[in-house]
Design a protein around this motif. Structure first.
Motif, PDB file in Angstrom:
ATOM      1  N   SER A 141       0.805  -1.223   0.000  1.00 57.61           N
ATOM      2  CA  SER A 141       0.000   0.000   0.000  1.00 57.61           C
ATOM      3  C   SER A 141       0.841   1.279   0.000  1.00 57.61           C
ATOM      4  O   SER A 141       0.339   2.346  -0.322  1.00 57.61           O
ATOM      5  N   ASP A 142       2.110   1.170   0.334  1.00 62.81           N
ATOM      6  CA  ASP A 142       2.983   2.338   0.311  1.00 62.81           C
ATOM      7  C   ASP A 142       3.519   2.639  -1.085  1.00 62.81           C
ATOM      8  O   ASP A 142       3.743   3.801  -1.431  1.00 62.81           O
ATOM      9  N   ASN A 143       3.745   1.606  -1.879  1.00 57.19           N
ATOM     10  CA  ASN A 143       4.419   1.785  -3.165  1.00 57.19           C
ATOM     11  C   ASN A 143       3.526   1.660  -4.392  1.00 57.19           C
ATOM     12  O   ASN A 143       3.945   2.039  -5.484  1.00 57.19           O
ATOM     13  N   LEU A 144       2.332   1.133  -4.236  1.00 63.00           N
ATOM     14  CA  LEU A 144       1.460   0.917  -5.382  1.00 63.00           C
ATOM     15  C   LEU A 144       0.192   1.761  -5.220  1.00 63.00           C
ATOM     16  O   LEU A 144      -0.888   1.258  -4.922  1.00 63.00           O
ATOM     17  N   ASN A 145       0.327   3.043  -5.442  1.00 64.03           N
ATOM     18  CA  ASN A 145      -0.759   3.994  -5.176  1.00 64.03           C
ATOM     19  C   ASN A 145      -1.988   3.782  -6.040  1.00 64.03           C
ATOM     20  O   ASN A 145      -3.116   3.915  -5.575  1.00 64.03           O
ATOM     21  N   TYR A 146      -1.787   3.462  -7.307  1.00 66.31           N
ATOM     22  CA  TYR A 146      -2.944   3.235  -8.179  1.00 66.31           C
ATOM     23  C   TYR A 146      -3.735   2.020  -7.698  1.00 66.31           C
ATOM     24  O   TYR A 146      -4.958   2.059  -7.609  1.00 66.31           O
ATOM     25  N   SER A 147      -3.045   0.962  -7.381  1.00 67.26           N
ATOM     26  CA  SER A 147      -3.710  -0.251  -6.901  1.00 67.26           C
ATOM     27  C   SER A 147      -4.412  -0.007  -5.568  1.00 67.26           C
ATOM     28  O   SER A 147      -5.469  -0.574  -5.302  1.00 67.26           O
ATOM     29  N   PHE A 188      -9.268   2.971   2.521  1.00 67.58           N
ATOM     30  CA  PHE A 188      -8.931   2.443   3.834  1.00 67.58           C
ATOM     31  C   PHE A 188      -7.835   3.297   4.444  1.00 67.58           C
ATOM     32  O   PHE A 188      -7.105   3.991   3.753  1.00 67.58           O
ATOM     33  N   GLU A 189      -7.742   3.210   5.768  1.00 63.55           N
ATOM     34  CA  GLU A 189      -6.715   3.948   6.493  1.00 63.55           C
ATOM     35  C   GLU A 189      -5.853   3.035   7.350  1.00 63.55           C
ATOM     36  O   GLU A 189      -4.799   3.452   7.813  1.00 63.55           O
ATOM     37  N   THR A 190      -6.301   1.815   7.564  1.00 67.44           N
ATOM     38  CA  THR A 190      -5.598   0.885   8.435  1.00 67.44           C
ATOM     39  C   THR A 190      -5.193  -0.353   7.644  1.00 67.44           C
ATOM     40  O   THR A 190      -5.965  -0.838   6.825  1.00 67.44           O
TER      41      THR A 190
END
Length: 102
Positions: free
Chosen positions: A56-62, A68-70
């Motif tokens: 979730s840190d490196n694949l922003n489009y996905s 979500f936040e958690t």
């Protein structure tokens, strides 16, 4: 089947499978590391579902496919459509999500 996204192309991956569960996590997240082991193990039981890990840190489009936040957060898709998503660190919650597409 289990695999990790290398490219930020979740849309293309979803279009290849009828049923998919995506785990959104990060390398720095201890809960994610532990839960990822459960996720991999479950993929052996549900052979008709694609199990995908997305950083979730490196694949922003996905990441943009689900709000979500958690983390870890799991999302189930059927025929490219989001069916449900939920934060989870336990196998019971992940199985509940899988029940929505099996």
């Amino acid at each position: 089947m289990y695999f990790e996204l290398i490219f930020d192309n979740l849309d293309k991956v979803l279009s290849q499978y009828d049923k998919t569960i995506v785990m959104y996590g990060a390398e720095w997240c201890n809960d994610c590391v532990d839960t990822k082991l459960l996720f991999k193990k479950l993929s052996e039981k549900y052979e008709d579902i694609a199990f995908i890990y997305s950083d979730s840190d490196n694949l922003n489009y996905s990441r943009s496919f689900v709000e979500f936040e958690t983390i870890p957060t799991f999302a189930v898709f059927e025929n490219d459509n989001l069916v449900a998503h939920e934060f989870a660190v336990d196998i019971k919650t992940i199985k509940k999500l899988l029940g929505k597409i099996t």
